[in-house]
Enzyme design. Structure first.
Site, short mmCIF file in Angstrom:
data_model
loop_
_atom_site.label_atom_id
_atom_site.label_comp_id
_atom_site.label_asym_id
_atom_site.label_seq_id
_atom_site.Cartn_x
_atom_site.Cartn_y
_atom_site.Cartn_z
N SER A 144 -7.96 0.82 2.81
CA SER A 144 -8.39 0.34 1.51
C SER A 144 -9.56 -0.62 1.69
O SER A 144 -9.93 -0.98 2.81
CB SER A 144 -7.22 -0.39 0.83
OG SER A 144 -7.63 -1.07 -0.34
N SER A 145 -10.15 -1.04 0.56
CA SER A 145 -11.17 -2.10 0.58
C SER A 145 -10.72 -3.32 -0.21
O SER A 145 -11.50 -4.26 -0.38
CB SER A 145 -12.49 -1.58 -0.01
OG SER A 145 -13.04 -0.58 0.82
N GLY A 185 -13.24 -2.40 -7.58
CA GLY A 185 -14.59 -1.91 -7.33
C GLY A 185 -14.73 -0.97 -6.15
O GLY A 185 -15.84 -0.81 -5.63
N GLY A 186 -13.64 -0.36 -5.67
CA GLY A 186 -13.75 0.56 -4.55
C GLY A 186 -14.31 -0.11 -3.32
O GLY A 186 -13.99 -1.26 -3.01
N THR A 205 -9.49 -0.04 -10.14
CA THR A 205 -8.53 -0.99 -9.58
C THR A 205 -8.49 -2.19 -10.50
O THR A 205 -9.22 -2.26 -11.47
CB THR A 205 -9.00 -1.37 -8.14
OG1 THR A 205 -9.02 -0.17 -7.35
CG2 THR A 205 -8.11 -2.38 -7.46
N ARG A 208 0.84 -1.20 0.00
CA ARG A 208 0.00 0.00 0.00
C ARG A 208 0.88 1.25 0.00
O ARG A 208 1.95 1.28 0.62
CB ARG A 208 -0.88 -0.01 1.24
CG ARG A 208 -1.88 1.14 1.36
CD ARG A 208 -2.92 1.09 0.28
NE ARG A 208 -4.12 1.86 0.65
CZ ARG A 208 -5.01 2.29 -0.22
NH1 ARG A 208 -4.83 2.06 -1.51
NH2 ARG A 208 -6.08 2.96 0.19
#
EC number: 2.3.2.2
Length: 577
Positions: free
Chosen positions: A460-461, A482-483, A395, A107
């Site tokens: 983040s997801s 997909g956020g 993403t 990240r």
């Protein structure tokens, strides 16, 4: 198998097929696909060029990590709107040799000069999202390359330089602009036009988006990748490339950032402990914080475990209601507790405790929605307050299984479509710092868990996931872009395979139902739309929206057969031998 169970399985298969055909009418679906099978090795990625590069590396004797490196380099070129070496990534790797599960955190990090007021204006109010996004302010230290290099050092077979050759060749010879890339340029034209390097690359001489089929070459990226291939990742973090990145961020006209050469040189990926939990006869593992995805997926599985999903139609109001309620509970906890664990004490074990999840599950009624859920209290953490962050969907995801049985599931991102829109050395820089909460304090002056801090990684997801059988062998690698909907997309695919015995392609084709502790989103153009009245009767606020997930999955059979799938909502493919 009992007759009732047989009929249930047949019904579920039929539902998956019906959902696939219903998807044909939507704008994003292009074809009906069968799952791809292989006996030895397989990859799946978001663009055919990337998948072909991964398969080329596997055929040369490369490992799953080697294939992931090659695919990421090609995605930097052919899917720049979604991921690249200017962004970050999370990677799960399972070793067939010793059964070790590595969770690599690549990240991005905030610069040391970043302060809690980074996204506040002169009056102390949060900036508008696009005012924060475009330019240098939102650029974090890119982490994907350093993470891949560390994983390669540990699990690579082929020389580092070999993994860059497919991308270098393609960058020099050129590739045809796909429909998806063209559409992304059209959607982002105004922002692209605001930054000279990106405009020169993605727009023609008249300022129009490059058309589908245009042969796009990127000599600058080929040179960048050649330097990294020859000199290693330090060429990116300490050499000429790093100086160009810092100059672009600091020198951006109108929205300069705070990135320094020292931030680039100091970046290191982190090898973390995966989060895992039982689900029926399986053990499911994902990434720990700073992503919220692993915990959210496992929490949703945990609260759904008491319901006999296998007896329900996967495309039904009953199933959609349960999935939505599980999402409410998981996102209530996510927003309160999850942030960078190096800065905030995240109660991971308590959030995944089976007793805690059983108590949370008891809040779900089969007859009525609970409405907006409140966070649970696995521990007494009155010092934390919820914080949002935008977490928007641009993403990519890839999976790989090599000839030795090693498995990779990796999610990678530059955050928004085309990231910060700053282009350096032929690649785009991320805008991942907008994943932080813009407000550092709540109304009572308490610190938001996901607030900006120097050196911190934004929440983040992303949810790369691997599921294992009772013997500890991997049976499914899956994930999606997909956020903040990523955990919901990943959950849906897991349920399709683990509960409804669908093949991976049918599982990926299931229409999406996602709740992030607000409205229940139903995927437009699919069978999910018809569920709206029944869900509204249970008290759901329903929205019908486009949901362009980009799921990729590989299932591993008991006989070693590999079955791969790529989400038809995007342009990816699965390839194997």
């Amino acid at each position: 198998m009992t007759h009732s169970r047989l009929f249930a399985v047949i019904g579920h298969l039929a539902a998956g097929i019906a959902a696939a055909f219903l998807l044909l009418g939507s704008a994003h679906a292009r074809d009906v696909r069968a799952p791809v099978t292989a006996q030895t090795q397989m990859v799946a990625a978001a663009n055919p060029h990337a998948a072909e590069a991964g398969r080329e590396i596997l055929r040369a004797g490369g490992s799953a990590v080697d294939a992931a490196v090659a695919m990421q380099m090609v995605l930097t070129l052919v899917e720049p709107q979604s991921s690249g070496i200017g962004g970050g990534a999370f990677l799960l790797h399972w070793s067939a040799q010793d059964g070790a599960l590595d969770a690599w955190d690549g990240r991005e990090k905030a610069p040391e000069a970043a302060t809690p007021d980074l996204f506040l204006d002169d009056q102390g109010q949060p900036l508008k999202f696009f005012d924060a996004l475009v330019g240098g302010r939102a650029v974090g230290v890119p982490g994907a390359l350093a993470m891949l290099a560390a994983a390669h050092e540990r699990q690579g077979n082929l020389p580092w330089a070999d993994l860059f050759q497919p991308a270098i060749r393609l960058a020099r010879s050129g590739f045809e602009v796909s429909q998806r890339l063209h559409d992304a340029i059209v959607a982002g034209r105004d922002l692209i036009a605001s930054r000279t390097a990106a405009a020169t690359y993605f727009l023609d001489a008249t300022g129009d988006p490059l058309p589908v089929g245009h042969v796009l070459r990127n000599a600058a990226l080929a040179d960048t990748l050649s330097q990294i291939a020859e000199k290693g990742p330090r060429a990116f973090y300490e050499g000429e490339i790093a100086r160009k990145i810092v100059a672009a961020v600091q020198g951006d006209v109108g929205n300069p950032g705070r990135l320094e050469m020292s931030d680039m040189a100091a970046y290191r990926p982190v090898l973390r402990e995966a989060v895992c939990a039982p689900y029926r006869a399986h053990r499911v593992c994902g990434m720990p914080p700073p992503t919220s995805g692993g915990i959210a997926v496992l929490q949703m599985l945990g609260v759904l475990q008491r319901f006999d999903l296998a007896a329900l139609d996967p495309v039904s109001a009953e199933t959609a209601h349960l999935i939505a309620e599980a999402g409410r509970l998981a996102f209530a906890d996510r927003n309160l507790y999850v942030a960078d664990p190096d800065y905030v004490e995240v109660p991971v074990d308590a959030l995944l405790d089976r007793g805690y999840l059983a108590r949370r599950s008891a809040l779900i009624s089969v007859d009525a929605s609970m409405g907006k859920a409140t966070a649970g209290r696995p521990l007494d953490r009155a010092d934390l307050v919820p914080g949002a962050g935008f977490d928007v969907p641009s993403t990519s995801h890839l999976v790989a299984v090599d000839a030795d049985g090693n498995v990779v599931s990796m999610t990678t991102s530059v955050e928004f479509r085309f990231g910060s829109h700053l282009m350096v050395g032929g690649f785009l820089l991320n805008n991942q710092l907008t994943d932080f909460s813009f407000r550092p304090l709540d109304a009572d002056g308490r610190v938001v868990a996901n607030a900006v801090q120097p050196g911190k990684r934004p929440r983040s997801s992303m949810s790369p996931t691997i599921a294992f059988d009772e013997a500890g062998k991997p049976v499914l690698a899956v994930g999606s872009p997909g956020g903040s909907r990523i955990p919901g997309y990943t959950l849906r695919a897991l349920l399709g395979v683990l509960d409804w015995d669908l093949d991976p392609q049918a599982a990926l084709d299931l229409p999406h139902v996602v709740n992030r502790n607000g409205a229940t989103d139903l995927e437009a153009g699919t069978a999910a739309e018809a569920l709206a009245p029944a869900l509204e009767s249970k008290g759901h606020e329903v929205r019908v929206v486009e949901m362009t997930s980009g799921l990729h999955a590989i299932a591993i059979g008991t006989d070693g057969t590999l079955t791969g799938a790529a989400d038809r909502r995007r342009e990816g493919v699965a390839l194997g031998d």
